[in-house]
Design a protein around this motif. Structure first.
Motif, PDB file in Angstrom:
ATOM      1  N   UNK A 130       0.952  -1.204  -0.237  1.00  0.00           N
ATOM      2  CA  UNK A 130      -0.171   0.009   0.070  1.00  0.00           C
ATOM      3  C   UNK A 130       0.755   1.076  -0.203  1.00  0.00           C
ATOM      4  N   UNK A 131       2.243   1.486   0.333  1.00  0.00           N
ATOM      5  CA  UNK A 131       2.705   2.451   0.685  1.00  0.00           C
ATOM      6  C   UNK A 131       3.434   3.218  -0.779  1.00  0.00           C
ATOM      7  N   UNK A 132       3.564   1.654  -1.308  1.00  0.00           N
ATOM      8  CA  UNK A 132       4.500   2.127  -2.984  1.00  0.00           C
ATOM      9  C   UNK A 132       2.933   2.704  -3.377  1.00  0.00           C
ATOM     10  N   UNK A 133       2.242   1.484  -3.154  1.00  0.00           N
ATOM     11  CA  UNK A 133       0.741   2.045  -4.311  1.00  0.00           C
ATOM     12  C   UNK A 133       0.782   4.147  -3.908  1.00  0.00           C
ATOM     13  N   UNK A 134       0.627   4.489  -2.743  1.00  0.00           N
ATOM     14  CA  UNK A 134       0.854   5.292  -2.635  1.00  0.00           C
ATOM     15  C   UNK A 134       1.117   6.869  -3.178  1.00  0.00           C
ATOM     16  N   UNK A 164      -0.818  -1.622  -9.298  1.00  0.00           N
ATOM     17  CA  UNK A 164      -0.703  -0.620  -9.767  1.00  0.00           C
ATOM     18  C   UNK A 164      -1.621  -1.535 -10.937  1.00  0.00           C
ATOM     19  N   UNK A 165      -1.451  -2.226 -11.222  1.00  0.00           N
ATOM     20  CA  UNK A 165      -2.488  -2.658 -12.404  1.00  0.00           C
ATOM     21  C   UNK A 165      -3.744  -2.180 -11.878  1.00  0.00           C
ATOM     22  N   UNK A 166      -4.168  -2.793 -10.625  1.00  0.00           N
ATOM     23  CA  UNK A 166      -5.696  -2.136 -10.443  1.00  0.00           C
ATOM     24  C   UNK A 166      -6.120  -1.180  -9.688  1.00  0.00           C
ATOM     25  N   UNK A 167      -4.788  -0.214  -9.391  1.00  0.00           N
ATOM     26  CA  UNK A 167      -5.136   0.969  -9.275  1.00  0.00           C
ATOM     27  C   UNK A 167      -5.314   2.304  -9.858  1.00  0.00           C
ATOM     28  N   UNK A 168      -5.210   1.328 -11.914  1.00  0.00           N
ATOM     29  CA  UNK A 168      -4.940   2.115 -13.221  1.00  0.00           C
ATOM     30  C   UNK A 168      -3.609   2.670 -13.481  1.00  0.00           C
ATOM     31  N   UNK A 169      -2.671   2.176 -12.284  1.00  0.00           N
ATOM     32  CA  UNK A 169      -1.371   3.524 -12.086  1.00  0.00           C
ATOM     33  C   UNK A 169      -0.611   2.733 -13.492  1.00  0.00           C
ATOM     34  N   UNK A 170      -0.579   1.518 -13.909  1.00  0.00           N
ATOM     35  CA  UNK A 170       0.432   0.966 -14.101  1.00  0.00           C
ATOM     36  C   UNK A 170       1.544   1.392 -15.695  1.00  0.00           C
ATOM     37  N   UNK A 171       0.747   1.758 -16.110  1.00  0.00           N
ATOM     38  CA  UNK A 171       0.841   2.190 -17.505  1.00  0.00           C
ATOM     39  C   UNK A 171       1.442   3.526 -17.242  1.00  0.00           C
ATOM     40  N   UNK A 172       1.313   4.674 -16.187  1.00  0.00           N
ATOM     41  CA  UNK A 172       2.130   5.481 -16.015  1.00  0.00           C
ATOM     42  C   UNK A 172       3.475   6.032 -14.702  1.00  0.00           C
TER      43      UNK A 172
END
Length: 225
Positions: A130-134, A164-172
């Protein structure tokens, strides 16, 4: 100017952190730009040290001493670099996954990325998914660097990529992974953008990522805590 730069280089080779710190301060006092100290003083020597390490001519203790000497220089230069946005080539978030307390390799990558002109946000060790995602959401980094030194914590890297994929962040954000048990095959399996077997390879891989290339740098040596 040339003499002070050469003295900084000599201090790096000897791994004399205090000497390098003093010479860096002297260089700034003489009007030498931080960018020139890094590009002419620090980077050529650290690149040479990396080549010697890969060739088996020097060993991890030597590399650590030189890296700490480089960090002493960066300690002096950091206030200047952070006040100059043009000095940053990109933003890197880095951390060691949850359940893993190893940090030597991660710290070396952080130091060398800073030396190469990147803004580095070091999350530390034992970092939950969670901290990586944040951190990705907050800092919008160009690259996320994830380290694991234990076979038992490899799954944490996979979890970060999946979230990252689930949160839609992977492509960023580009993802680079490394550490003792990490392999190119594992990196490809979890669809990371890059893999690096040691800190020197990591810098090359990040440079490739910033240029839009996939960066897989594989050698046999690894850094262990």
């Amino acid at each position: 100017m040339k003499k002070i730069i050469m003295e900084i280089q000599e201090g790096l080779i000897e791994g004399d952190a205090q000497f390098v710190k003093e010479k860096t301060e002297m260089a700034l006092a003489c009007g030498i730009k931080a960018k020139d100290i890094i590009e002419q003083g620090l980077l050529p020597i650290m690149k040479s040290i990396g080549q010697k390490f890969r060739a088996g001519e020097i060993f991890i203790p030597d590399v650590l001493m030189s890296s700490r000497a480089m960090h002493a220089s960066l300690y002096v230069l950091r206030p200047i670099l952070t006040n100059c946005r043009k000095a940053s080539k990109g933003c890197i978030v880095i951390g060691t996954v949850a359940g893993d307390l190893h940090d030597i390799g991660k710290n070396m990558v952080s130091m060398m990325l800073e030396g190469a002109g990147y803004t580095v946000i070091d999350l530390g060790i034992d970092i939950p998914v969670s901290d990586f995602i944040t951190a990705v959401e907050q800092h919008n980094p160009d690259v996320l660097a994830i380290s694991a030194l234990l076979t038992t914590t490899l799954s944490e890297i996979r979890e970060v990529v999946e979230f990252l994929k689930e949160r839609g962040l992977r492509s960023q954000v580009k993802v680079i992974i490394g550490g003792g048990p990490v392999t190119p095959e594992f990196a490809m399996d979890i669809e990371a953008d890059a893999y690096a077997a040691n800190s020197f390879c990591a810098i090359e891989a990040v440079e490739d990522l910033m240029k839009g290339r996939v960066g897989f740098f594989s050698v046999t040596e690894h850094f262990h805590d």
